[in-house]
Enzyme design. Sequence first.
Site, short mmCIF file in Angstrom:
data_model
loop_
_atom_site.label_atom_id
_atom_site.label_comp_id
_atom_site.label_asym_id
_atom_site.label_seq_id
_atom_site.Cartn_x
_atom_site.Cartn_y
_atom_site.Cartn_z
N SER A 27 -11.06 -23.15 -8.55
CA SER A 27 -9.80 -22.42 -8.76
C SER A 27 -10.10 -20.93 -8.67
O SER A 27 -11.22 -20.49 -8.99
CB SER A 27 -9.25 -22.73 -10.17
OG SER A 27 -8.26 -21.78 -10.53
N TYR A 43 -10.35 -23.83 -19.30
CA TYR A 43 -10.11 -24.29 -17.92
C TYR A 43 -10.86 -23.40 -16.91
O TYR A 43 -11.57 -23.91 -16.03
CB TYR A 43 -8.61 -24.30 -17.62
CG TYR A 43 -8.28 -24.71 -16.21
CD1 TYR A 43 -8.36 -26.04 -15.81
CD2 TYR A 43 -7.90 -23.76 -15.25
CE1 TYR A 43 -8.06 -26.42 -14.51
CE2 TYR A 43 -7.60 -24.14 -13.95
CZ TYR A 43 -7.69 -25.46 -13.58
OH TYR A 43 -7.39 -25.83 -12.29
N1 LIG Z 1 -2.24 -27.08 -8.75
C1 LIG Z 1 -2.83 -25.93 -8.98
O1 LIG Z 1 -2.18 -24.89 -9.18
C2 LIG Z 1 -4.33 -25.84 -8.96
C3 LIG Z 1 -4.93 -24.58 -8.88
C4 LIG Z 1 -6.31 -24.49 -8.86
C5 LIG Z 1 -7.07 -25.64 -8.91
N2 LIG Z 1 -6.47 -26.86 -9.00
C6 LIG Z 1 -7.34 -28.06 -9.08
O2 LIG Z 1 -6.94 -29.01 -8.11
C7 LIG Z 1 -7.39 -30.29 -8.50
C8 LIG Z 1 -6.27 -31.31 -8.27
O3 LIG Z 1 -5.21 -31.04 -9.15
P1 LIG Z 1 -3.68 -31.05 -8.70
O4 LIG Z 1 -3.19 -29.68 -8.79
O5 LIG Z 1 -3.52 -31.79 -7.44
O6 LIG Z 1 -3.04 -31.83 -9.94
P2 LIG Z 1 -2.43 -33.27 -10.12
O7 LIG Z 1 -1.31 -33.51 -9.19
O8 LIG Z 1 -2.19 -33.40 -11.58
O9 LIG Z 1 -3.63 -34.24 -9.69
C9 LIG Z 1 -4.72 -34.51 -10.51
C10 LIG Z 1 -5.40 -35.76 -9.99
O10 LIG Z 1 -6.54 -36.04 -10.82
C11 LIG Z 1 -6.45 -37.38 -11.28
N3 LIG Z 1 -7.03 -37.50 -12.61
C12 LIG Z 1 -6.68 -36.80 -13.73
N4 LIG Z 1 -7.39 -37.23 -14.77
C13 LIG Z 1 -8.20 -38.23 -14.31
C14 LIG Z 1 -9.15 -39.08 -14.93
N5 LIG Z 1 -9.42 -39.02 -16.23
N6 LIG Z 1 -9.79 -40.00 -14.15
C15 LIG Z 1 -9.51 -40.09 -12.83
N7 LIG Z 1 -8.63 -39.30 -12.19
C16 LIG Z 1 -7.97 -38.40 -12.93
C17 LIG Z 1 -4.96 -37.70 -11.29
O11 LIG Z 1 -4.73 -39.09 -11.10
P3 LIG Z 1 -4.38 -40.17 -12.21
O12 LIG Z 1 -3.46 -39.56 -13.21
O13 LIG Z 1 -3.81 -41.30 -11.42
O14 LIG Z 1 -5.72 -40.55 -12.81
C18 LIG Z 1 -4.49 -36.96 -10.04
O15 LIG Z 1 -4.70 -37.76 -8.91
C19 LIG Z 1 -7.82 -30.16 -9.97
O16 LIG Z 1 -9.24 -30.15 -10.03
C20 LIG Z 1 -7.25 -28.83 -10.38
O17 LIG Z 1 -8.00 -28.22 -11.41
C21 LIG Z 1 -5.12 -27.00 -9.01
#
Ligand SMILES: NC(=O)c1ccc[n+]([C@@H]2O[C@H](COP(=O)([O-])OP(=O)(O)OC[C@H]3O[C@@H](n4cnc5c(N)ncnc54)[C@H](OP(=O)(O)O)[C@@H]3O)[C@@H](O)[C@H]2O)c1
Length: 257
Positions: A137, A150
């Site tokens: 991030s 985080y």
């Molecule tokens: N969106 C942003 O603004 C942003 C910015 C910077 C970085 N990121 C990073 O991008 C990555 C993806 O996040 P996203 O934004 O796409 O959010 P998201 O839509 O909430 O996706 C998170 C994913 O991780 C899975 N997950 C969560 N807890 C888990 C667990 N205990 N075991 C297995 N899978 C798990 C969820 O699936 P299930 O619930 O089905 O398990 C989901 O597929 C993360 O690492 C996040 O920190 C996001």
Amino acid sequence: MTTALVTGASSGIGAVYARRLAARGHNLVLVARATDRLNTLAEELGDAHGVAIEVITADLTNHQQLEPVLQRLQSDPPVDILVNNAGAALSGDFASADPVEMDKLVRLNVVVPTLLASAAIRGMVERGNGAIVNIASVLALVPEYSPGIYAATKSYLLTLSQSLATEVTSKGVHVQAVLPAATRTEIYERAGGDISKVPNVMEVEDLVDAALIGFDRREVVTIPPVPDVAAWQSFEQARGILAAGFSNSQPAERYRG
Ligand SMILES: NC(=O)c1ccc[n+]([C@@H]2O[C@H](COP(=O)([O-])OP(=O)(O)OC[C@H]3O[C@@H](n4cnc5c(N)ncnc54)[C@H](OP(=O)(O)O)[C@@H]3O)[C@@H](O)[C@H]2O)c1
């Protein structure tokens, strides 16, 4: 045919990686907790692109459920690309955070991607090719904007990616850290936040398509929203200038009594 394993493929960034990698002709291993969502995506992508798709349902923070994923990374057909994407945020500041929740977050955002990379890397080095993509991030670089742990978990992933890249690039393995800024996914709502209050949110497809262009260019660090790459280059240059001062056996003059 190559195989990519994507963690957190049930929604957001991971689901779009799965879509794009399937469209590029990679077989997939999709990992997350939501079996129904993974199966629906697997069926759709298998039909659309004729690729083979395995689904592993796992709460990655659970040792027993993590094990089959670690085993898959060490078995055949080999996994050529690991996308360490599964992650979560934790709202609130450090002083009021629940230690149990912090422990879970460190496991999901730090320990799990480390163990998955560790399981994948030996085979990649032996084969002389492969790739590990770590979704970090921009908060790794501006922790002041984010209370709690985080940003620290994401800074770990950036540092791990940089040191791992130094170790394995010459052995044919590409390591990339992707640093998204605010991206429209479920992560905010899952952490009890409200994405409508976040300014300048990038659409998730735009984020992943940009990250994949950085991947194809074999970038070690890809920051999709930064308009001028010179900003990153001068940051790296400043790091080099600072590092030049590290090899001194004596403390600097200003610290001498
Ligand atoms: N969106 C942003 O603004 C942003 C910015 C910077 C970085 N990121 C990073 O991008 C990555 C993806 O996040 P996203 O934004 O796409 O959010 P998201 O839509 O909430 O996706 C998170 C994913 O991780 C899975 N997950 C969560 N807890 C888990 C667990 N205990 N075991 C297995 N899978 C798990 C969820 O699936 P299930 O619930 O089905 O398990 C989901 O597929 C993360 O690492 C996040 O920190 C996001």
